[in-house]
Design a protein around this motif. Structure first.
Motif, PDB file in Angstrom:
ATOM      1  N   LEU A 195      48.183  36.963  47.585  1.00  0.00           N
ATOM      2  CA  LEU A 195      47.706  36.971  46.417  1.00  0.00           C
ATOM      3  C   LEU A 195      47.570  38.355  46.172  1.00  0.00           C
ATOM      4  O   LEU A 195      47.631  39.123  46.990  1.00  0.00           O
ATOM      5  CB  LEU A 195      46.346  36.417  46.523  1.00  0.00           C
ATOM      6  N   THR A 196      47.602  38.582  44.580  1.00  0.00           N
ATOM      7  CA  THR A 196      47.448  39.938  44.154  1.00  0.00           C
ATOM      8  C   THR A 196      45.777  40.103  44.260  1.00  0.00           C
ATOM      9  O   THR A 196      45.100  39.065  44.427  1.00  0.00           O
ATOM     10  CB  THR A 196      48.105  40.218  42.851  1.00  0.00           C
ATOM     11  N   GLU A 197      45.253  41.248  44.247  1.00  0.00           N
ATOM     12  CA  GLU A 197      44.017  41.520  44.248  1.00  0.00           C
ATOM     13  C   GLU A 197      43.334  40.580  42.867  1.00  0.00           C
ATOM     14  O   GLU A 197      42.227  40.014  42.940  1.00  0.00           O
ATOM     15  CB  GLU A 197      43.736  43.034  44.199  1.00  0.00           C
ATOM     16  N   PRO A 198      43.790  40.968  41.564  1.00  0.00           N
ATOM     17  CA  PRO A 198      43.303  40.234  40.475  1.00  0.00           C
ATOM     18  C   PRO A 198      43.138  38.708  40.695  1.00  0.00           C
ATOM     19  O   PRO A 198      42.386  37.953  40.026  1.00  0.00           O
ATOM     20  CB  PRO A 198      44.296  40.550  39.226  1.00  0.00           C
ATOM     21  N   GLN A 199      44.220  38.002  41.450  1.00  0.00           N
ATOM     22  CA  GLN A 199      44.387  36.570  41.505  1.00  0.00           C
ATOM     23  C   GLN A 199      43.240  36.093  42.451  1.00  0.00           C
ATOM     24  O   GLN A 199      42.640  35.062  42.094  1.00  0.00           O
ATOM     25  CB  GLN A 199      45.755  36.286  42.077  1.00  0.00           C
TER      26      GLN A 199
END
Length: 216
Positions: free
Chosen positions: A87-91
Motif C-alpha cells: 500500500l502507499t501511505e495515503p492508501q
C-alpha cells in the motif's frame, strides 16, 4: 536497534510532520507532538521518557500520521506494508479512517468518577483492544445485508426527490415546494452517504486490512 527501544520511538516522533489540518483536526495530539519536538524530546534512555511521556507522545504522533493511536510494534507492521509496496501511505491512511478500525485504550471507570463519567468511560472502552493495539472489525453478513438494503432505499429516495423537485419546477416554477423537495433530498443524500461510508466502504476497507494485517 531494538524496535521497541525508546530511541526508535523518539526518532519516529521527531520525523512526524504536523500540518495546519492536524492543528484543526487533532489539536491536542498536534500540541503534544510539537512540544516534544521543540525541546528535542527527553533523553531516550531516561526512565520518565521510556515509561511515562514517550509512549503517550508516540501514540499522539500515530494519530497525526494515521489517525489511530497505536504502539511501536503496530506502527512497524503498518510501515512494512508501505515499504513492501503493498500500500502507499495515503492508501493506508484512508483505510484506517473507517469506523471498522478501532485502536486500544487504557480508559477505565474509577470509583472517583461520577455516574455520568463512568457511563461515558464504559461506552468509550467497550469492545476496544488493549492500549496501543489495533483491531479490525468485519460486520456479520446479516448486518452487511441490512446496511446494503438501507443504502439502496435511501438512493431510491434521493432519486425520487430529485424527480419530484424537477417536475414541480417545470409545472409551477421556483416555488416553496421545490425548495422543500431539494431540502429533503439533501438530508436523505447525507444519510445515504453515511450509510455507504459506514457499511459498504467500511466493510471493504476492513476486509482489505484483515488480509494484509492478519494479527489485527
Amino acid at each position: 536497534m531494538n524496535v521497541e527501544s525508546p530511541l526508535a520511538q523518539h526518532v519516529v516522533i521527531q520525523k512526524t510532520r504536523v500540518r495546519l489540518w492536524d492543528w484543526l483536526n487533532r489539536p491536542w495530539d498536534a500540541k503534544e507532538v510539537v512540544a516534544y519536538q521543540k525541546r528535542g524530546g527527553l533523553a531516550p534512555d531516561s526512565e520518565r521518557s521510556s515509561r511515562v511521556e514517550l509512549p503517550s507522545v508516540f501514540r499522539a504522533a500515530m494519530m497525526i500520521r494515521y489517525g489511530v493511536a497505536v504502539e511501536y510494534s503496530t506502527f512497524r507492521a503498518l510501515q512494512t506494508l508501505i515499504v513492501d509496496g503493498v500500500l502507499t501511505e495515503p492508501q493506508l491512511r484512508k483505510l484506517l479512517q473507517y469506523p471498522n478500525v478501532w485502536w486500544g485504550t487504557a480508559v477505565e471507570p474509577s470509583p472517583q468518577d461520577g455516574p455520568f463519567t463512568q457511563v461515558v468511560k464504559r461506552i468509550w472502552s467497550m469492545g476496544r483492544p488493549p492500549q496501543g493495539r489495533l483491531m479490525v472489525i468485519r460486520f456479520h453478513w446479516a448486518t452487511r445485508l441490512i446496511l446494503g438494503l438501507m443504502t439502496s432505499i435511501t438512493f431510491a429516495a434521493v432519486a425520487f426527490l430529485i424527480y419530484a423537485a424537477v417536475a414541480s419546477f417545470i409545472l409551477h416554477g421556483p416555488t416553496q415546494t421545490v425548495a422543500v423537495f431539494l431540502w429533503a433530498m439533501w438530508q436523505v443524500a447525507l444519510l445515504s452517504a453515511g450509510l455507504l461510508w459506514f457499511g459498504s466502504y467500511g466493510d471493504r476497507a476492513a476486509r482489505a486490512l484483515s488480509e494484509k494485517l492478519p494479527d489485527c
